[in-house]
Motif scaffolding. Structure first.
Motif, short mmCIF file in Angstrom:
data_model
loop_
_atom_site.label_atom_id
_atom_site.label_comp_id
_atom_site.label_asym_id
_atom_site.label_seq_id
_atom_site.Cartn_x
_atom_site.Cartn_y
_atom_site.Cartn_z
N SER A 253 0.81 -1.21 0.00
CA SER A 253 0.00 0.00 0.00
C SER A 253 0.85 1.27 0.00
CB SER A 253 -0.95 0.00 1.19
OG SER A 253 -0.23 -0.01 2.42
N ILE A 586 -9.25 5.45 -2.17
CA ILE A 586 -9.47 5.02 -3.55
C ILE A 586 -8.15 5.00 -4.32
CG2 ILE A 586 -10.63 5.57 -5.72
CD1 ILE A 586 -12.89 6.82 -4.10
N ASN A 587 -7.35 6.04 -4.16
CA ASN A 587 -6.09 6.13 -4.91
C ASN A 587 -5.16 4.98 -4.60
OD1 ASN A 587 -6.88 8.55 -6.10
ND2 ASN A 587 -5.89 9.82 -4.55
N HIS A 588 -5.20 4.50 -3.36
CA HIS A 588 -4.30 3.42 -2.95
C HIS A 588 -5.00 2.06 -2.92
CE1 HIS A 588 -0.92 6.08 -1.91
NE2 HIS A 588 -1.86 6.93 -1.54
N HIS A 589 -6.23 2.04 -3.45
CA HIS A 589 -6.96 0.78 -3.64
C HIS A 589 -7.19 0.02 -2.33
CE1 HIS A 589 -6.23 1.52 -7.88
NE2 HIS A 589 -4.93 1.55 -7.65
N THR A 590 -7.39 0.76 -1.25
CA THR A 590 -7.68 0.09 0.02
C THR A 590 -9.17 -0.09 0.25
OG1 THR A 590 -7.62 2.20 1.23
CG2 THR A 590 -5.55 0.97 1.05
N GLN A 591 -10.00 0.64 -0.51
CA GLN A 591 -11.44 0.49 -0.41
C GLN A 591 -12.07 0.62 -1.79
OE1 GLN A 591 -12.06 3.44 2.99
NE2 GLN A 591 -13.49 1.85 3.59
N SER A 592 -13.14 -0.14 -2.01
CA SER A 592 -13.86 -0.08 -3.28
C SER A 592 -14.83 1.10 -3.27
CB SER A 592 -14.63 -1.38 -3.50
OG SER A 592 -15.68 -1.50 -2.54
#
Length: 670
Positions: A253, A586-592
């Motif tokens: 991350s 969102i930018n780091h793709h930790t949550q949809s």
């Protein structure tokens, strides 16, 4: 936190490593002479004769003698140099257990030695037996799995093909480790073999691998430990620096973020704030320099230092010699201690026209002291040697800076242009005219000649048009006007394009700001425009650029999506901290996208609205589908809630998992 777990594991590993090449002796091995004489307890080990790397090997333990009730443990697994490959000091690795099997997978060719121990649980006191130090050698020669030494040679060879300086080599090898290894949360692999061959290891493994690689390319190294952790000293261009490759590897991350080099090239003063045990320099590895620090050497420190630099220039221009600047940062203090001490170093090292600066950081503020330089030869007129010009009784001007002439009717404007900022009769250079444009259009006032000279010198010294423009449009003087978004955009047009706005263009940029982008984001779009480039060409200056550091400025589509969640679910405009928080997820793709919406819908703020079931359903239509609900749909969902057939969470997921929600998200190009 991983770092806490790291400390626990490495404390135990360090206890083993502190023994050097001596193997640990368990207290249980000290038994009575009678039991020794009896020699009733024995242990043998069987395993395949042809061991291959990458395949799990089972070591079968056979104990004989004694009571027949046994527990077993691995005593050590070392390489040919008696370096521990497997850490026996942590958790289940360190205790006797019921299993008479030990499974292990090798990932590098070479010679290893393995030892096991057995405890007779029926004897009083417990009788133990450990196999011999070199009793069970394991020799692996697998062409598909090079030895650790071969791996080091191969990686170092690739490094030297593309790197020439010590700094470049150290960074290249540091980054190779971060790209090829992950931290070992089982705390089992503490040799260089872990990071280099199996791609997993503790801080000992990171340190030892880095040491082998650095030494192979000719960089001297040392070992520094504290707080149950170990990291590396490296000598770059004759000076020692501290590099913590373990702590720089914070996981997927953080990939591609500044955290990957946060601990590269620190001195003792900064590192003692990171590790409280590091109170004194290690003899022989004293680290006093920051020249080869990653952010300083690459110039990346400017993303943090430049905003302060512009404020400092304004303070210097105003004659202030001692002042503090607040540091408004959301970084954890442990990280801020590193970054902003580097900022203070960078600011103190910069070239300040006619002044030197000493800056320090502590407790969320920069403290600055300015010493004004005294010119050895000021020419008697502060450098105004361009000729005396000529005046008559009516010209109202001063031609002391140029060769133009005035007559009784010209009002003092000969030898200048519209960029003279009231310095009538003075011919301005292109750089001075650029500064004059900013004073007039950004700050709404004329500039003194000394102010124009200051900025012209800054541009001559390498400051870019973008950096200087930033200094004006984000200055305290500009901010004090409290312009609204429309006025701010108009000033961008005037200052950076030299013209008034067009209606559609201005409306578009105002909308961009309303959708959540920062003013710096819009500023950057202007300075990257063709018109600003032409303006810089006209005044013969380099255009330059600025960095965007806020999460909301990394992807405008993400920002728009998050901002609409505030209006649709919370019935208000975004707050900047919250906007950055959700954009980061969102930018780091930790949550949809569904999870983001869920976070808003089931937030305390939304729950406190106490919506009826009908209003709740209507909100989901607007927030998830970007439309008003149809009567039939509203009725169906509301009835499901009223009857208890569904709860609000189930209804939410009915909306969030629908194709219409996916279409809405896709409309933001996400």
């Amino acid at each position: 936190m991983r770092k806490i777990r790291t400390i626990i594991g490495t404390v135990l590993c360090a206890m083993v490593l502190a023994l050097g090449n001596r193997m640990p002796v368990m207290a249980e091995e000290v038994v009575s002479e009678e039991l020794k004489a009896a020699d009733t307890l024995n242990l043998t080990v069987s395993y395949p004769s042809d061991i291959k790397c990458g395949e799990e090997v089972t070591f079968k333990l056979l104990a004989t003698g004694g009571s027949g009730t046994y527990k077993y443990r691995i005593a050590s697994l070392t390489d040919a140099q008696q370096n521990f490959v497997y850490d026996i000091s942590y958790g289940s690795n360190s205790v006797y257990g019921d299993s008479d099997e030990f499974k292990f997978t090798f990932y590098a060719s070479g010679t290893y030695y393995i030892r096991f121990g057995v405890m007779d649980m029926g004897s009083t006191p417990y009788q133990t037996k450990t196999t011999g130090l070199l009793e069970y050698p394991i020799v692996i020669n697998d062409p598909n799995y090079p030895s650790v030494e071969e791996l080091v040679a191969n990686v170092a060879g690739e490094c030297e093909k593309s790197c020439s300086t010590d700094f470049d080599k150290a960074v290249w090898l540091h980054d190779w480790i971060l790209d090829h290894a992950d931290y070992d949360y089982t705390y089992s692999y503490c040799a260089a073999e872990g990071v280099l061959a199996r791609g997993k290891g503790t801080c000992e493994s990171y340190h030892r691998a880095y040491v082998m690689l650095l030494n192979k390319v000719g960089i001297p190294t040392g070992r520094i430990a504290g707080n149950g952790h170990v990291w590396t000293a490296a000598q770059l261009d004759g000076k020692w620096y501290q590099i913590d490759s373990t702590w720089d590897d914070m996981g997927a991350s953080y990939k591609g973020t500044f955290y990957e080099h946060l601990y590269f090239g620190l001195n003792d003063d900064i590192m003692k704030l990171v590790h409280s045990d590091h109170t004194q320099p290690v003899e022989g590895y004293e680290c006093n320099s920051l020249e080869e620090n990653y952010f300083i050497k690459t110039g990346e420190i400017h993303q943090w230092s430049d905003p302060f630099a512009e404020k400092i220039r304004q303070k210097i221009a105003a004659g202030e010699t001692s002042f503090t600047l607040p540091v408004n940062s959301d970084l954890p203090e442990s990280v801020a201690n590193v970054i902003y001490r580097l900022v203070a170093y960078e600011l103190s090292s910069e070239n300040w026209t006619n002044a030197t600066l000493s800056a320090s950081y502590d407790n969320q503020k920069l403290t600055c002291s300015v010493t004004v330089k005294t010119p050895e030869n000021n020419g008697g007129d502060n450098g105004n040697s361009g000729g005396s010009g000529s005046n008559d009784g009516n010209n109202g001007g001063n031609t002391g800076g140029g060769s133009g002439s005035n007559d009784s009717n010209n009002g003092g404007n000969t030898g200048t242009d519209n960029g003279n900022s009231g310095n009538t009769g003075t011919t301005l250079t292109g750089k001075q005219r650029f500064a004059s444009l900013l004073y007039e259009n950004a700050l709404g006032r004329s500039a003194a000649q000394s102010e124009l000279d200051y900025w012209a010198q800054e541009l001559t010294n390498g400051r870019t048009g973008a950096e200087v423009a930033y200094g004006f449009l984000f200055s305290e003087e500009f901010q004090n006007h409290n312009y609204n978004n429309a006025d701010y955009v108009e000033h961008l047009y005037l200052s950076l394009m030299g013209r008034a706005s067009d209606t559609d263009g201005k409306a578009g940029w105002v909308k961009t700001l309303e959708n959540g982008a920062s003013r710096l984001y819009v500023f950057r779009q202007f300075i990257n425009s063709e018109e600003f480039q032409q303006l810089c060409n006209t005044y013969e200056i380099q255009k330059g650029d600025v960095s965007l550091t806020e999460e909301r400025d990394q992807n405008y589509n993400v920002t728009c999506f998050v901002a609409r969640n505030y209006t649709q679910f919370l019935s208000r405009n975004y707050d900047t901290d919250g906007l950055n928080h959700w954009c980061e997820a969102i930018n780091h793709h930790t949550q949809s996208m569904q999870e983001i919406a869920y976070g808003f819908v089931f937030s305390t703020e939304c729950s406190n609205k106490n919506l009826s079931n009908t209003e709740y359903v209507k909100m989901l239509y607007r927030g998830c589908f970007d439309r008003e609900g149809d009567d039939a749909g509203i009725s169906d969902w509301t009835n499901a809630l009223n009857s208890g057939m569904m709860d609000r969470t189930q209804v939410f997921w009915g909306f969030a998992n629908s194709q219409e929600f996916a279409n809405m998200v896709e409309s933001y190009h996400l």
